[in-house]
Design a protein around this motif. Sequence first.
Motif, PDB file in Angstrom:
ATOM      1  N   CYS A   1     -16.125   8.078  -4.763  1.00  0.00           N
ATOM      2  CA  CYS A   1     -14.946   7.965  -3.903  1.00  0.00           C
ATOM      3  C   CYS A   1     -13.901   8.940  -4.428  1.00  0.00           C
ATOM      4  CB  CYS A   1     -14.417   6.531  -3.932  1.00  0.00           C
ATOM      5  SG  CYS A   1     -13.031   6.223  -2.817  1.00  0.00           S
ATOM      6  N   LEU A   2     -13.590   9.962  -3.620  1.00  0.00           N
ATOM      7  CA  LEU A   2     -12.618  10.982  -3.999  1.00  0.00           C
ATOM      8  C   LEU A   2     -11.717  11.306  -2.814  1.00  0.00           C
ATOM      9  CD1 LEU A   2     -14.911  13.520  -5.924  1.00  0.00           C
ATOM     10  CD2 LEU A   2     -13.269  11.931  -6.950  1.00  0.00           C
ATOM     11  N   SER A   3     -10.710  12.118  -3.062  1.00  0.00           N
ATOM     12  CA  SER A   3      -9.781  12.528  -2.015  1.00  0.00           C
ATOM     13  C   SER A   3     -10.481  13.365  -0.947  1.00  0.00           C
ATOM     14  CB  SER A   3      -8.641  13.341  -2.629  1.00  0.00           C
ATOM     15  OG  SER A   3      -7.876  13.984  -1.617  1.00  0.00           O
ATOM     16  N   ARG A   4     -10.100  13.154   0.300  1.00  0.00           N
ATOM     17  CA  ARG A   4     -10.641  13.978   1.383  1.00  0.00           C
ATOM     18  C   ARG A   4     -10.308  15.455   1.166  1.00  0.00           C
ATOM     19  NH1 ARG A   4     -12.798  12.802   6.119  1.00  0.00           N
ATOM     20  NH2 ARG A   4     -12.176  10.601   6.049  1.00  0.00           N
ATOM     21  N   VAL A   5      -9.160  15.714   0.524  1.00  0.00           N
ATOM     22  CA  VAL A   5      -8.767  17.093   0.234  1.00  0.00           C
ATOM     23  C   VAL A   5      -9.839  17.802  -0.584  1.00  0.00           C
ATOM     24  CG1 VAL A   5      -7.127  18.496  -1.085  1.00  0.00           C
ATOM     25  CG2 VAL A   5      -6.286  16.658   0.382  1.00  0.00           C
TER      26      VAL A   5
ATOM     27  N   ARG B   1     -11.826  -1.659   3.902  1.00  0.00           N
ATOM     28  CA  ARG B   1     -11.076  -1.361   2.682  1.00  0.00           C
ATOM     29  C   ARG B   1     -10.056  -0.258   2.945  1.00  0.00           C
ATOM     30  NH1 ARG B   1     -11.496  -5.266  -1.298  1.00  0.00           N
ATOM     31  NH2 ARG B   1     -13.377  -6.425  -0.728  1.00  0.00           N
ATOM     32  N   ASN B   2      -8.822  -0.473   2.488  1.00  0.00           N
ATOM     33  CA  ASN B   2      -7.742   0.490   2.719  1.00  0.00           C
ATOM     34  C   ASN B   2      -7.780   1.581   1.654  1.00  0.00           C
ATOM     35  OD1 ASN B   2      -5.426   1.883   3.342  1.00  0.00           O
ATOM     36  ND2 ASN B   2      -4.011   0.291   2.675  1.00  0.00           N
ATOM     37  N   LEU B   3      -8.172   2.775   2.044  1.00  0.00           N
ATOM     38  CA  LEU B   3      -8.283   3.899   1.119  1.00  0.00           C
ATOM     39  C   LEU B   3      -7.170   4.930   1.315  1.00  0.00           C
ATOM     40  CD1 LEU B   3     -12.160   4.344   1.345  1.00  0.00           C
ATOM     41  CD2 LEU B   3     -10.872   3.434  -0.598  1.00  0.00           C
ATOM     42  N   GLN B   4      -6.118   4.525   2.011  1.00  0.00           N
ATOM     43  CA  GLN B   4      -4.977   5.421   2.208  1.00  0.00           C
ATOM     44  C   GLN B   4      -4.105   5.439   0.951  1.00  0.00           C
ATOM     45  OE1 GLN B   4      -4.621   7.213   5.125  1.00  0.00           O
ATOM     46  NE2 GLN B   4      -6.600   6.301   5.673  1.00  0.00           N
ATOM     47  N   ARG B   5      -3.464   6.566   0.719  1.00  0.00           N
ATOM     48  CA  ARG B   5      -2.526   6.671  -0.399  1.00  0.00           C
ATOM     49  C   ARG B   5      -1.542   7.800  -0.114  1.00  0.00           C
ATOM     50  NH1 ARG B   5      -5.688   9.629  -5.454  1.00  0.00           N
ATOM     51  NH2 ARG B   5      -6.361  11.502  -4.323  1.00  0.00           N
TER      52      ARG B   5
ATOM     53  N   ILE C   1       9.147  10.604  -5.618  1.00  0.00           N
ATOM     54  CA  ILE C   1       9.532  11.065  -4.289  1.00  0.00           C
ATOM     55  C   ILE C   1       8.272  11.282  -3.460  1.00  0.00           C
ATOM     56  CG2 ILE C   1      10.746  12.844  -2.972  1.00  0.00           C
ATOM     57  CD1 ILE C   1      12.295  13.515  -5.533  1.00  0.00           C
ATOM     58  N   PRO C   2       8.092  10.557  -2.356  1.00  0.00           N
ATOM     59  CA  PRO C   2       6.894  10.749  -1.526  1.00  0.00           C
ATOM     60  C   PRO C   2       6.790  12.190  -1.037  1.00  0.00           C
ATOM     61  CG  PRO C   2       8.045   8.744  -0.894  1.00  0.00           C
ATOM     62  CD  PRO C   2       8.949   9.474  -1.836  1.00  0.00           C
ATOM     63  N   TRP C   3       5.567  12.704  -1.043  1.00  0.00           N
ATOM     64  CA  TRP C   3       5.334  14.086  -0.625  1.00  0.00           C
ATOM     65  C   TRP C   3       4.483  14.155   0.641  1.00  0.00           C
ATOM     66  CZ3 TRP C   3       1.462  17.716  -3.606  1.00  0.00           C
ATOM     67  CH2 TRP C   3       1.374  18.941  -2.929  1.00  0.00           C
ATOM     68  N   ARG C   4       3.234  13.726   0.569  1.00  0.00           N
ATOM     69  CA  ARG C   4       2.343  13.812   1.719  1.00  0.00           C
ATOM     70  C   ARG C   4       1.286  12.716   1.632  1.00  0.00           C
ATOM     71  NH1 ARG C   4      -1.416  19.010   1.639  1.00  0.00           N
ATOM     72  NH2 ARG C   4      -2.787  17.606   2.756  1.00  0.00           N
ATOM     73  N   GLU C   5       0.722  12.373   2.777  1.00  0.00           N
ATOM     74  CA  GLU C   5      -0.302  11.332   2.838  1.00  0.00           C
ATOM     75  C   GLU C   5      -1.665  11.904   2.438  1.00  0.00           C
ATOM     76  OE1 GLU C   5      -0.201   9.749   6.760  1.00  0.00           O
ATOM     77  OE2 GLU C   5       1.611   8.561   6.397  1.00  0.00           O
ATOM     78  N   ASP C   6      -2.512  11.030   1.932  1.00  0.00           N
ATOM     79  CA  ASP C   6      -3.862  11.404   1.550  1.00  0.00           C
ATOM     80  C   ASP C   6      -4.770  10.213   1.824  1.00  0.00           C
ATOM     81  OD1 ASP C   6      -5.885  13.102   0.412  1.00  0.00           O
ATOM     82  OD2 ASP C   6      -5.776  11.923  -1.422  1.00  0.00           O
ATOM     83  N   GLU C   7      -6.068  10.449   1.755  1.00  0.00           N
ATOM     84  CA  GLU C   7      -7.052   9.396   1.999  1.00  0.00           C
ATOM     85  C   GLU C   7      -8.240   9.607   1.075  1.00  0.00           C
ATOM     86  OE1 GLU C   7      -9.760   7.722   5.736  1.00  0.00           O
ATOM     87  OE2 GLU C   7      -9.105   9.817   5.684  1.00  0.00           O
ATOM     88  N   LEU C   8      -8.723   8.526   0.475  1.00  0.00           N
ATOM     89  CA  LEU C   8      -9.953   8.596  -0.290  1.00  0.00           C
ATOM     90  C   LEU C   8     -11.145   8.394   0.637  1.00  0.00           C
ATOM     91  CD1 LEU C   8      -9.242   6.654  -3.607  1.00  0.00           C
ATOM     92  CD2 LEU C   8      -8.844   9.055  -3.050  1.00  0.00           C
ATOM     93  N   VAL C   9     -12.264   8.997   0.266  1.00  0.00           N
ATOM     94  CA  VAL C   9     -13.489   8.911   1.057  1.00  0.00           C
ATOM     95  C   VAL C   9     -14.637   8.472   0.156  1.00  0.00           C
ATOM     96  CG1 VAL C   9     -15.172  10.233   2.398  1.00  0.00           C
ATOM     97  CG2 VAL C   9     -12.719  10.724   2.631  1.00  0.00           C
TER      98      VAL C   9
END
Length: 293
Positions: free
Chosen positions: A239-243, A262-266, A158-166
Motif C-alpha cells: 500500500c503506497l501513495s498513488r503519486v 477502508r479510508n485510504l485518503q490523506r 499547513i495543509p498542502w494537497r490531497e493524496d490517496e494510498l493504493v
Amino acid sequence: MRYSLRQIEVFLACAHHQNVSRAAASLNMSQSAASSALKEFEQQFELRLFERTGKRLRLNELGRQLWPRAEELLERARELEQSLAAHGDLGRLKIGATLTIGNYLAAAIMARYMAEQPGTRVELEVANTALIADKVLGFELDLGLIEGELNHPDLEMIPWREDELVVFCAPQHPLAQRKRLSDRDLCQATWILREPGSGTRQTFERAVAGLLPQLHILLELQHTEAIKRAVEAGLGISCLSRVSLSDALKRGALVELPVPQRNLQREFYFVLHRQKYRSSGIERWLQLCRELA
C-alpha cells in the motif's frame, strides 16, 4: 551593539552540534576561536546558555528560549546580505521531504524555484516524517514537506494537497483479478510495508484500524521503489501513495486492488517551526508548491 553576528553563528552552531569542535568545523573556524567567541558572548551579558558535561554542550532553559530568536536574527541578516549582493535573490533553502514527496514531487518545485533565481541553491533532504519533523524542530531545515500527521506545540502544520494510498499487487498475484478485497482478504495476504515512522505507514495503520494485529507483514522497507520491486517479484501486496504508483499502474506492471470499505485518503502538509522566520525564499517556495499541486 554588544554582540556580533559571528557570536550568534557560534552560539547556534554549538546548539546544533552540542560540541565546540564540531561547531567550529561547521563554521570553518578553529576550536579556540569558536570557544572564545562563545565565552565572550556569555560574559558580555553575564549569563550561561549551556550546561557543560565534558566536551558536550546542552542548552539550558535560557539557551532554549534564545535559540529561535537567534535563528530569526541570523536568517534576517543573511536575507539582507543576499538582497544587497543579488538585488532580491531569494537565497538558499534547506528543504526536507518525505520519500514519496521527495522522489516524485519535489524535483519539479526545485526546478521552478531555481529557474526563477539562477545560482540559487536548494538543499533537499529526503527522509521519513519523524526525522523531517525532528530536523525542523532543531532548525536544521527551513521547512518540511510531509505525508504524516504530527502534533507538537512548536510545529505548525499547513495543509498542502490531497493524496490517496493504493493497495496493489503484481499482475500474476492470485488477488489481481479480484474486483474488491474484503477485510478477510487483507488479513490473509502477505504484506510488504513502509517502515514505522513514515507517513505512509501511519496512514495505512489508521486505515486498517482493528485489523493490524492480524496482518502478516513479511517485510518493512524504507524505500518505495524497493517495495514496488518486491511486489512485482510476487513477494506480497502493499500500500503506497498513488503519486508513486501512477506510471507502474498505467504500464500494467502493478495492479490496483480496490478496498472501498477502508479510508485510504490523506493529506500532504507543510511543517514549519512556529518561531522560524519566514524569509522571502520560504514564502516563494510555499507559493510554488501550491501552484504546482
